[in-house]
Design a protein around this motif. Structure first.
Motif, PDB file in Angstrom:
ATOM      1  N   UNK A   4      -9.492   0.169   7.351  1.00 56.93           N
ATOM      2  CA  UNK A   4     -10.103  -0.112   5.980  1.00 56.93           C
ATOM      3  C   UNK A   4      -9.931   0.814   4.973  1.00 56.93           C
ATOM      4  N   UNK A   5     -10.125   2.072   5.380  1.00 53.71           N
ATOM      5  CA  UNK A   5      -9.922   3.137   4.407  1.00 53.71           C
ATOM      6  C   UNK A   5      -8.419   3.190   3.972  1.00 53.71           C
ATOM      7  N   UNK A   6      -7.725   3.090   4.709  1.00 56.20           N
ATOM      8  CA  UNK A   6      -6.051   3.037   4.511  1.00 56.20           C
ATOM      9  C   UNK A   6      -5.723   1.935   3.450  1.00 56.20           C
ATOM     10  N   UNK A   7      -6.204   0.841   3.710  1.00 58.51           N
ATOM     11  CA  UNK A   7      -6.081  -0.579   3.054  1.00 58.51           C
ATOM     12  C   UNK A   7      -6.604  -0.263   1.572  1.00 58.51           C
ATOM     13  N   UNK A   8      -7.890   0.447   1.373  1.00 65.61           N
ATOM     14  CA  UNK A   8      -8.477   0.646   0.159  1.00 65.61           C
ATOM     15  C   UNK A   8      -7.491   1.606  -0.585  1.00 65.61           C
ATOM     16  N   UNK A   9      -7.197   2.723   0.005  1.00 63.91           N
ATOM     17  CA  UNK A   9      -6.476   3.542  -0.825  1.00 63.91           C
ATOM     18  C   UNK A   9      -5.094   3.133  -0.977  1.00 63.91           C
ATOM     19  N   UNK A  10      -4.067   2.051  -0.383  1.00 61.59           N
ATOM     20  CA  UNK A  10      -3.154   1.632  -0.726  1.00 61.59           C
ATOM     21  C   UNK A  10      -3.085   0.678  -1.620  1.00 61.59           C
ATOM     22  N   UNK A  11      -4.279  -0.100  -1.597  1.00 62.81           N
ATOM     23  CA  UNK A  11      -4.363  -1.138  -2.888  1.00 62.81           C
ATOM     24  C   UNK A  11      -4.639  -0.543  -4.257  1.00 62.81           C
ATOM     25  N   UNK A  12      -5.131   0.813  -4.262  1.00 63.13           N
ATOM     26  CA  UNK A  12      -5.501   1.491  -5.446  1.00 63.13           C
ATOM     27  C   UNK A  12      -4.169   2.253  -5.989  1.00 63.13           C
ATOM     28  N   UNK A  13      -3.171   2.310  -5.193  1.00 64.09           N
ATOM     29  CA  UNK A  13      -2.115   3.180  -5.692  1.00 64.09           C
ATOM     30  C   UNK A  13      -0.790   2.071  -5.073  1.00 64.09           C
ATOM     31  N   UNK A  14      -0.374   1.451  -6.075  1.00 68.52           N
ATOM     32  CA  UNK A  14       1.104   0.521  -5.673  1.00 68.52           C
ATOM     33  C   UNK A  14       2.129   1.264  -5.484  1.00 68.52           C
ATOM     34  N   UNK A  15       2.423   2.670  -5.646  1.00 73.24           N
ATOM     35  CA  UNK A  15       3.392   3.503  -5.705  1.00 73.24           C
ATOM     36  C   UNK A  15       3.585   4.141  -4.665  1.00 73.24           C
ATOM     37  N   UNK A  16       2.833   3.984  -3.423  1.00 70.44           N
ATOM     38  CA  UNK A  16       3.042   4.760  -2.074  1.00 70.44           C
ATOM     39  C   UNK A  16       4.109   4.221  -1.391  1.00 70.44           C
ATOM     40  N   UNK A  17       5.134   5.024  -1.119  1.00 73.30           N
ATOM     41  CA  UNK A  17       6.441   4.257  -0.129  1.00 73.30           C
ATOM     42  C   UNK A  17       5.719   3.657   1.152  1.00 73.30           C
ATOM     43  N   UNK A  18       6.565   2.966   1.537  1.00 72.61           N
ATOM     44  CA  UNK A  18       6.252   2.381   2.911  1.00 72.61           C
ATOM     45  C   UNK A  18       5.958   3.332   3.984  1.00 72.61           C
ATOM     46  N   UNK A  19       6.886   4.333   3.984  1.00 74.40           N
ATOM     47  CA  UNK A  19       6.787   5.613   5.117  1.00 74.40           C
ATOM     48  C   UNK A  19       5.566   6.214   5.011  1.00 74.40           C
ATOM     49  N   UNK A  20       4.939   6.352   3.972  1.00 74.20           N
ATOM     50  CA  UNK A  20       3.526   7.096   3.733  1.00 74.20           C
ATOM     51  C   UNK A  20       2.553   6.224   4.157  1.00 74.20           C
ATOM     52  N   UNK A  21       2.760   4.848   3.868  1.00 79.00           N
ATOM     53  CA  UNK A  21       1.479   3.800   4.401  1.00 79.00           C
ATOM     54  C   UNK A  21       1.228   3.847   5.598  1.00 79.00           C
ATOM     55  N   UNK A  22       2.320   4.121   6.580  1.00 81.75           N
ATOM     56  CA  UNK A  22       2.206   3.870   7.942  1.00 81.75           C
ATOM     57  C   UNK A  22       1.380   5.421   8.686  1.00 81.75           C
ATOM     58  N   UNK A  23       1.106   6.278   7.680  1.00 73.78           N
ATOM     59  CA  UNK A  23       0.631   7.414   8.357  1.00 73.78           C
ATOM     60  C   UNK A  23      -0.948   7.359   8.259  1.00 73.78           C
ATOM     61  N   UNK A  24      -1.656   8.444   8.453  1.00 71.68           N
ATOM     62  CA  UNK A  24      -3.134   8.732   8.405  1.00 71.68           C
ATOM     63  C   UNK A  24      -3.669   8.565   7.214  1.00 71.68           C
ATOM     64  N   UNK A  25      -4.979   8.257   7.183  1.00 68.98           N
ATOM     65  CA  UNK A  25      -5.611   8.032   5.803  1.00 68.98           C
ATOM     66  C   UNK A  25      -5.486   9.737   5.003  1.00 68.98           C
ATOM     67  N   UNK A  26      -5.552  10.429   5.728  1.00 66.94           N
ATOM     68  CA  UNK A  26      -5.635  11.899   5.098  1.00 66.94           C
ATOM     69  C   UNK A  26      -4.406  12.231   4.511  1.00 66.94           C
ATOM     70  N   UNK A  27      -3.219  11.671   5.236  1.00 66.89           N
ATOM     71  CA  UNK A  27      -1.932  11.806   4.659  1.00 66.89           C
ATOM     72  C   UNK A  27      -1.805  10.921   3.273  1.00 66.89           C
ATOM     73  N   UNK A  28      -2.141   9.807   3.410  1.00 70.36           N
ATOM     74  CA  UNK A  28      -2.007   8.859   2.383  1.00 70.36           C
ATOM     75  C   UNK A  28      -2.739   9.292   0.885  1.00 70.36           C
TER      76      UNK A  28
END
Length: 573
Positions: A4-28
């Motif tokens: 859930x944390x990962x999805x919230x961070x990703x939704x707020x930032x559309x420019x995150x590469x797919x390679x980064x989205x698969x990492x842990x929440x701290x890295x994102x």
């Protein structure tokens, strides 16, 4: 909760590469902080060609890259993996492929950096045309832009990137390295640009021999675009269900890397190519029907296919077929999730340095990477960002880095693959001018899977990465390509399951028809071949290998290892 944390961070930032989205929440979250700084768009993709042995993969790669085929001799099969880096570039507007030799990653990085510099400087015309200026004017521009770069660094420190403590006393960074900074910037300013922007491509050619399937898992990625080849001269019924021969095997293997998507099409995208059409009786329409029947019996497979083509790699008058294929490859690259994603500009500085260093040092320590990052014109100053940089480039396939084996970074995946094939190879590709004692060791590997430490030393000493033996073996152990085991006598050996060629069909024969524990069976439509290695690894880490005596002979020490693999194979397949 973490998801859930990962999805919230990703939704707020559309420019995150797919390679980064698969990492842990701290890295994102760390990457989101980096988005506040200066970013550059990455227009690069990886094309991976897989398929049955002898289906024309290497010839197809050559035709895609407009390399000549030697018709006087048979094209040699790929031994492991062949990686073709920067053999061509593509104009992003027109889609035109430009084939080139001698262009380096350093030059490509300098072009990207100069475009970024032009976009941010107040005197764009001067920076764009710096190569036409005299020496004094060039020096003035370099001093000005160096000062601006340092100012941007100071600004970035104010938003949270200045705290960094180097653990090693041997690594000391000083900001007085103005000479290196000026030299680096001068190189960027002097690179020539034209009006076109270009995308770059790395093309990976994977061997089709079964022994190599287990090493593929290290290099395959969710972000790549795939071509699956099928030999159109093969009879469909004769190859269905045969590992490696049946093209469905490759679709099933790639489905393991499927991404969650809201689209009707599944990721990763696959182009299906039927080869050897010059040797077929079917016309194009009949070939297309055969190709679909051969390769896509399941709806889930069809959702991965974006394009299919039947062609001949050896005909000289069919270049238009390959032009259509190249166009489709680039069309698919442009709509991939990783296209045009933004990365920090200072990462490009470090990329440039590491790509160039890869020729002299295929493997470096992580401490070396930290030191080089600090010495950039725009330094990477935190350990978290260095980790994020390495994780990202591991996902893209540029470098190889494992958090659980963090001492080293592989700058040349090709040379790591070359080291693997010292041990993992096929009969046809193995050299035959070998000593009799060496042949005995190879026979032991193929009959029982057993690999002695002495023979490992001998094999790896032939390779330029021999001094990294322990690290290479750790990677192979991580993926259960080799399995470390202790016998009941205390002797430690390795086993290489994928190299074993002989096995007993009837499991009961190994027990002389005596009582045994029950076999627990699970039935699957498909299991990756590597599952047998993982089962074997789990068992040998828990149990010791023993010998089983019979009235007639003493079975080899690895009989129970082979038995476990065979039991799984017999019941699961």
């Amino acid at each position: 909760m973490i998801t859930i944390i990962k999805k919230c961070i990703i939704l707020e930032n559309a420019n995150i590469p797919e390679e980064i989205k698969r990492l842990d929440p701290k890295s994102i979250e760390k990457y989101c902080q980096l988005l506040q700084g200066k970013m550059a768009k990455r227009q690069h993709f990886r094309l991976v060609v897989v398929g049955p042995k002898g289906s024309g993969k290497t010839s197809l790669v050559r035709r895609i890259l407009q390399q000549p085929l030697d018709k006087t001799s048979e094209v040699k099969s790929t031994n492991g993996i062949d990686i073709h880096i920067l053999k061509c570039k593509i104009q992003t507007k027109s889609g035109k492929w430009i084939f080139m030799e001698g262009v380096t990653n350093r030059q490509v990085a300098n072009m990207t950096l100069k475009r970024c510099l032009i976009a941010t400087t107040s005197d764009q015309d001067t920076v764009r045309n710096v190569d036409t200026l005299g020496n004094e004017d060039k020096t003035s521009v370099i001093k000005t832009e160096t000062s601006r770069a340092r100012s941007r660094i100071d600004e970035s420190e104010e938003i949270g990137f200045k705290s960094y403590k180097i653990k090693s006393d041997e690594i000391i960074y000083s900001r007085t390295k103005q000479t290196e900074s000026k030299k680096d910037l001068a190189e960027v300013l002097n690179v020539k640009l034209d009006e076109n922007e270009y995308a770059t491509i790395d093309l990976w050619d994977f061997a089709g021999d079964r022994q190599f399937y287990n090493t593929h898992q290290i290099f395959l990625s969710k972000e790549a675009l795939y071509i699956v080849t099928a030999d159109m001269t093969k009879d469909i019924e004769s190859i269905l269900g045969i590992d490696g021969e049946d093209p469905n095997f490759w679709f099933q293997s790639l489905q393991y890397y499927e991404q969650d998507t809201m689209s009707l099409c599944s990721e990763p995208p696959i182009i299906l190519v039927g080869t050897k059409m010059d040797l077929c009786r079917e016309n194009d329409d009949e070939a297309s029907i055969k190709l679909i029947k051969m390769c896509v019996p399941h709806q889930s497979f069809r959702q991965h296919i974006r394009y299919f083509s039947s062609l001949s790699n050896t005909q000289e008058n069919n270049e238009e077929v390959f032009e259509k294929l190249r166009d489709k490859i680039f069309d698919l690259a442009k709509v991939s999730p990783s296209w045009n994603q933004e990365i920090p500009v200072r990462w490009i500085h470090l990329e440039k340095t590491l790509f160039e260093l890869a020729n002299q040092k295929p493997i470096v320590t992580k401490a070396d990477v930290i030191k080089l990052g600090l010495e950039n014109l725009e330094p990477i100053q935190t350990d978290d960002e260095v980790d994020l940089f390495l994780k990202y480039h591991h996902e893209t396939g540029d470098f190889v880095y494992f958090e659980d084996i963090p001492e080293y970074v592989v700058l040349s995946p090709q040379k790591l693959s070359n080291a693997f094939k010292c041990i993992i190879t096929s009969d046809e590709l193995q050299k035959f001018d070998i000593a009799s004692w060496e042949q005995n060791d190879w026979n032991e590997i193929r009959n029982t899977g057993k690999l002695s430490n002495r023979f490992i030393d001998y094999l790896l000493n032939k390779n330029e990465l021999s001094k990294f033996k322990i690290y290479i073996l750790n990677i192979m152990e991580k993926y259960d390509i080799i399995v470390r085991s202790s016998s009941a006598s205390g002797e430690e050996n390795f086993y290489v399951p994928c190299m074993v060629e002989t096995a007993t069909d009837d499991v009961d024969l190994l027990f002389n028809n005596k009582s045994k524990t029950s076999c627990l069976c699970f039935v699957f439509d498909f299991l990756p071949r590597t599952i047998f290695n993982h089962v074997l690894g789990a068992c040998t880490r828990r149990y010791k290998v023993t010998k089983k005596m019979t009235n007639q002979c003493s079975l080899k020490e690895s009989v129970y290892l082979i038995l476990m693999t065979q039991v799984v194979k017999n019941y699961f397949y």
